[in-house]
Enzyme design. Structure first.
Site, short mmCIF file in Angstrom:
data_model
loop_
_atom_site.label_atom_id
_atom_site.label_comp_id
_atom_site.label_asym_id
_atom_site.label_seq_id
_atom_site.Cartn_x
_atom_site.Cartn_y
_atom_site.Cartn_z
CB ILE A 34 5.97 -3.52 6.37
CG1 ILE A 34 5.75 -5.76 6.68
CG2 ILE A 34 6.40 -3.48 4.99
CD1 ILE A 34 6.05 -6.36 5.97
CB VAL A 43 11.64 5.23 -3.25
CG1 VAL A 43 11.41 6.11 -5.26
CG2 VAL A 43 11.86 5.13 -2.93
CG LEU A 102 10.87 0.61 -4.10
CD1 LEU A 102 10.62 1.20 -2.84
CD2 LEU A 102 11.66 1.13 -4.61
CB THR A 120 13.76 7.27 -13.08
OG1 THR A 120 15.31 6.66 -12.17
CG2 THR A 120 14.36 8.31 -14.39
CB SER A 140 1.90 -4.67 6.05
OG SER A 140 2.31 -5.31 7.43
N GLY A 163 1.10 -1.27 0.02
CA GLY A 163 0.39 -0.43 -0.15
C GLY A 163 0.94 1.01 -0.06
CE LYS A 209 13.12 17.03 -12.11
NZ LYS A 209 13.10 15.91 -11.24
#
Lengths: 530, 497
Positions: B43, B48, B334, B345, B40, B14, B79
């Site tokens: 966790i 990122v 990830l 990226t 969870s 999540g 940006k």
């Protein structure tokens, strides 16, 4: 080898540079030279007598205007005071089934050119795609919206022409000349001294002798006919264009012009020059603040001066039905022979302006050519590397540029859509197309992109202008199939239109400009009261 | 391979990737498929990526969510590119801006390319990218890349945002669009005999079946890595950084619209402006500096005392799994792979991976060939981004620490060698770089020119004749005039509210 060395010694880092002629072109050239790096080391003088201007309105190109702006911070005020007018698009009326436009270019246009080229290619492949080439030009948008092409804040280049009263401009330039350390000899030359190599060493006037290291001749051909400076024989233009002397479009073209003050400028599109095909030539309708000025360039072997005047008068009436009578007496008629010379630069004499060439006055390209030719002259002299070989190369480059411009006009005549008229039908013989035109025609009709020879560094008319011309002359096959992604194309065109509409907001409308002037005037009065 | 229609999807994880995935799938397939996201509570999420690339705009467009709606809720800013400071020790090239190119840059793109060419031929011309690019000037003056009415060009830009807040925002959206949210820790993953995933079992014993699974479990890669045992390909031989330390600081009054990347002794530090804070971090090689020293160096760089701001230390596994999609399992974020965030990226991979998947499986049916095509595209994307990141290190001219020397010590990929050889030979790199590459050829050119990667010579540089020189004054006027209309970043952000 030895002769080359001797010739190179002629080039000096400084010296006396004389400009022959007192026309607007000559005065502009003097200022251009003085403003360049060359002007810091060379002594520049102008020699000649004032003579009546051939045309009442002089059209200056953007580069010339920018030069004058750099020389005089008050130049725009001069333009306002003299009620100068502007052109951002050129409308061709009566040359084809439909009227078409060849607008001036803007830096903004390069964004849309890939789309234009792609659509044009599809159209030439027979796809049914409705589009107007001029819709891809920002200059067209400004003209249609009646916006002045002047904006301090717009980041992109914008090409336009400005039309200024010739007499007032000449006087203005003379004043500017004296403020920029240019020596003025208001006398007609009476003799010239040459050395044994044929270089001009001095020019004599009734009151003095002026030593010369380099002479730029801007006397028109007719003006210096009794004076002994001839740079070279002139190319017989009609032979170049058609190999057929019967194609007498330009030979002894007479030129009638008329200042029609009674004709009001069209407030909806004041920044447009119209080129109107008539019976035996064409009329150019140039905007001015007080109306329009009409010039009729006609073939005097087919039409008398009286007939030309009558036709022009009739034309003016059709352009403003409110006008019942016209002062035809103001009309002037003068020769407008089209020519270019074999050599521009020979020994230490350079022929420029009318002294070198006179082109069709379509699109005012002569100004552009004169300005950029002079820029090249400055570059060559400034590099201090003038040799016979350099001059030879220079002459070739310049001649190509002028021939390139003529080729564009050739295409205009070659593909004109008029019927039942000898004047217009004679040049339609495609076997007479000049060599320079052939690759462009081949590319267009085979459905390729138009790509001009990149090795030629001096194209007056770039690729995109050819698209305008050929599209305008309706040189595409009949549309016979539907294009699958037509919605995408329509979206692209709509986006381009929206982008240009937004950018147009940077430019004032006539009404806005007048409001500003009125406000400024009131403010000025208020200050005076105090 | 089961090619029957997907009826039920389970998303594991999540974090930002999980909720991005859930929201787009829910939006794409509406009620055609049941989507369950299992998160969870024991966790934590890494969150990122606070910086992004312009492709993230497509993601929000696909969701049909306006900037006005999501940006204020995610402390988001605009940006225009990334400012690289200290990556080169060559005079006049100590700093450069990697911009997002907009159509406005087309005006002088040719001149930039031409000068880069001439400079490589030993001619003395201006070739610093900052002089040619509109976004660099916008960034310099804290101006937002929002087109004004009188210059309505389509601008290319990205965002900075709080990844945690974005996950929260998208969670609300996804749930509104029918995604079921389960809190629970997965204890077991079930497989079928043909190596497809069949179910997961939560800590409480609840068994959840599905016919498609999305692994957003972060570096754990619970489904793709641990369960399906897809091989992992490490990039540690070429990209040395494997750790990061982050600290938040107060935002400045005038909010910048650029990410700043400053080279430090053993890596580089980022600074990302959000509306309420700066996100700062130091990405470094743990082989060259300890965590404590890295934190100390970051604090010194930020001007912070030892007790100012809370530091958060992270370990990074740089590399990717050989496949992002295996059988009925797709990995996103990830769990799929990670390349250090030098060019922001991470979320690009997330959004593009989701978009590619939903486009391929639009009818909720897919074939083996679809999986192969997807993985091939993903591999190409990873290699291209890796090459581009790698080039930053290969072209750096710092010799002040063993770290910077080590970054240049490996043999680059064949593609990178080819580009570098072409560049230094004075030839055209534009023909080599695929137009569909995330970083277009002009970006490679900007980077190479930005660090001053030009051939050196003892000979005095040749001088170009004035008439052949790019008129840099005119170019500056163009950029100044263009930028004047763009709104200040603060103003643009306030108009979103």
């Amino acid at each position: 080898m030895i002769s080359n060395q001797k010739t190179e010694q002629q080039a000096k880092p400084n010296g006396n540079l004389a400009i022959l002629g007192l026309s607007v072109d000559a005065l502009l050239a003097a200022l251009h030279l003085k403003h360049s790096a060359l002007g810091q080391t060379w002594q520049i003088s102008v020699i000649g007598e004032l003579s009546p201007n051939k045309v009442s309105l002089t059209s200056l190109c953007k580069d010339q205007l920018d030069l004058l702006r750099e020389l005089d911070s008050q130049f725009d005020n001069f333009l306002r005071k003299t009620k100068a007018s502007y052109t951002t698009t050129n409308k061709f009326i009566g040359w084809s089934e439909q009227d078409f436009y060849i607008p001036q270019q803007s830096g903004l246009d390069i964004f849309h050119q890939p789309t234009l080229f792609e659509i044009s290619k599809l159209r030439r492949q027979g796809y049914n795609i409705a589009f107007q080439t001029e819709a891809f030009y920002f200059g067209q948008v400004l003209a249609e919206q009646g916006r002045f092409p002047l904006s301090e804040k717009f980041p992109f280049d914008l090409d336009y022409h400005c039309h200024i009263d010739s007499k007032k401009l000449q006087h203005y330039l003379l004043t500017l000349l004296t403020g920029h350390n240019i020596t003025l000899y208001k006398e007609q030359p009476i003799a010239v001294n040459n050395d044994d190599k044929g270089n001009v060493t001095a020019i004599k006037t009734p009151s003095c002798t002026i030593n010369i290291d380099l002479l730029i001749n801007l006397n028109s051909k007719t003006e210096h006919s009794n004076f002994s400076i001839e740079t070279s024989a002139q190319i017989k233009l009609n032979n170049i264009r058609t190999n057929n002397a019967k194609l007498v479009i330009a030979t002894k073209h007479q030129h009638v012009h008329h200042d029609s003050e009674q004709v009001s400028a069209n407030q909806n599109s004041p920044h447009q020059t119209s080129v109107i095909a008539l019976s035996n030539g064409y009329a150019i309708k140039t905007p001015s603040e007080e109306g329009f000025v009409f010039h009729y360039y006609f073939n005097d072997s087919r039409l008398s001066k009286v007939q030309a005047e009558t036709e022009l008068t009739a034309l003016i009436k059709t352009h403003n039905s409110a006008v019942n009578t016209l002062e035809v007496s103001a009309a002037v008629c003068c020769p407008h022979e089209v020519y270019i010379s074999q050599t521009m630069w020979k020994n230490n004499v350079i022929a420029l302006g009318d002294s070198y060439s006179q082109l069709e006055p379509l699109n005012h390209c002569q100004n552009y050519l004169s300005f950029h030719t002079l820029t090249k002259i400055i570059e060559v002299i400034d590099a201090n590397a003038v040799s016979e070989e350099v001059k030879k190369q220079f002459n070739q480059v310049i001649q190509f540029a002028y021939l390139d411009a003529l080729t564009f006009y050739n295409a205009l005549y070659l593909f004109n859509g008029k019927q039942g008229n000898d004047y217009w039908n004679t040049p339609q013989d495609q076997s007479l197309a000049p060599q320079l035109l052939l690759p462009v025609i081949q590319q267009w009709f085979s459905g390729q992109d138009i790509q001009l020879d990149a090795r030629k560094v001096f194209h007056v008319y770039h690729e995109v202008t050819w698209y305008s011309l050929f599209s305008g002359l309706n040189l595409s096959p009949p549309a016979h199939k539907n294009y699958e992604n037509i919605e995408q194309i329509n979206d692209d065109i709509a986006q381009i239109s929206a982008l240009m509409a937004g950018c147009a907001l940077n430019f004032p409308t006539a009404a806005a400009l007048i409001n500003t002037l009125v406000t400024d005037a009131k403010s000025s009065l208020g200050n005076n009261d105090e | 391979m089961n090619s029957s229609k997907i009826k039920k999807i389970v998303i594991v994880g999540g974090g930002t990737a999980g909720w991005m995935c859930a929201s787009l799938m829910a939006k794409q397939w509406q009620q055609q498929v049941e989507i369950i996201l299992i998160e969870s509570d024991s966790i934590g999420t890494i969150g990122v990526g606070e910086g992004t690339t312009p492709t993230i705009k497509h993601f929000f467009e696909r969701l049909n969510i306006s900037e006005q709606e999501w940006m204020p809720q995610c402390s988001a800013t605009y940006k225009t590119g990334i400012q690289f400071d200290g990556w080169s020790s060559i005079e006049n090239y100590e700093s450069y801006f990697h911009p997002f190119y907009s159509p406005l840059d087309n005006t002088y793109q040719h001149e930039f390319k031409q000068n880069c060419f001439l400079k490589r031929k030993g001619i003395d011309v201006q070739a610093h990218p900052d002089k040619f690019i509109v976004a660099a000037e916008l960034g310099k003056h804290h101006k937002a890349p929002i087109s004004p009415e009188n210059l309505p060009f389509k601008m290319t830009y990205a965002y900075h945002f709080d990844a945690g807040l974005l996950a929260k925002f998208l969670k609300t959206k996804a749930q509104a669009w029918g995604v079921k949210h389960l809190i629970g820790t997965i204890e077991q993953v079930g497989k079928t005999t043909d190596n497809n995933l069949s179910h997961v079992i939560l800590a409480g014993g609840e068994k959840i079946n599905a016919d498609f699974f999305v692994d957003c479990s972060g570096f754990t890669s619970l489904l793709l890595g641990k369960t399906l045992e897809v091989p992992y390909l490490s990039f540690s031989d070429t990209l040395l950084n494997d750790a990061a330390v982050t600290i938040r600081t107060t935002i400045s009054e005038s909010i910048p619209c650029v990410t700043t990347s400053t080279a430090l002794s053993c890596g580089w530090a980022w600074q990302i402006p959000l509306t309420n804070r700066f996100g700062n971090g130091y990405v470094y090689s743990s082989k060259h500096i300890s965590d404590a020293d890295a934190e100390k160096e970051l604090r010194a760089h930020l001007g912070l005392a030892a007790d100012e701001g809370e530091a958060n230390h992270l370990k990074m596994r740089v590399g990717r799994f050989s496949k992002g999609w295996q059988n009925n399992c797709l990995a996103i974020g990830l769990a799929q792979g990670f390349i250090e965030p030098l060019e922001a990226t991470a979320l690009h991979f997330v959004s593009q991976s989701i978009i590619d998947f939903v486009d391929l499986a639009d009818s909720l049916v897919f074939q083996t060939a679809d999986i192969e095509a997807y993985n091939k595209k993903l591999t190409t994307r990873y290699n291209a981004v890796k090459d581009y990141i790698e080039l930053h290190y290969l072209t750096n001219s710092r010799n002040d620490t063993p770290y910077w020397q080590a970054t240049r010590s490996h043999k680059p990929s064949a593609a990178v060698i080819n580009i570098l050889q072409t560049w230094y030979a004075g030839e055209d790199i534009f023909e080599q770089i695929n137009a569909s590459h995330l970083f277009e050829a002009i970006s490679w050119q900007a980077m190479l020119a930005g660090v001053g990667a030009f051939p050196t010579s003892d000979k005095k540089p040749e001088v170009l004749p004035p008439n052949l020189k790019v008129d840099m004054d005119k170019l500056k006027r163009y950029i100044d005039k263009t930028c004047q209309y763009f709104p200040h970043h603060n103003q643009a952000l306030s108009e979103l509210k």
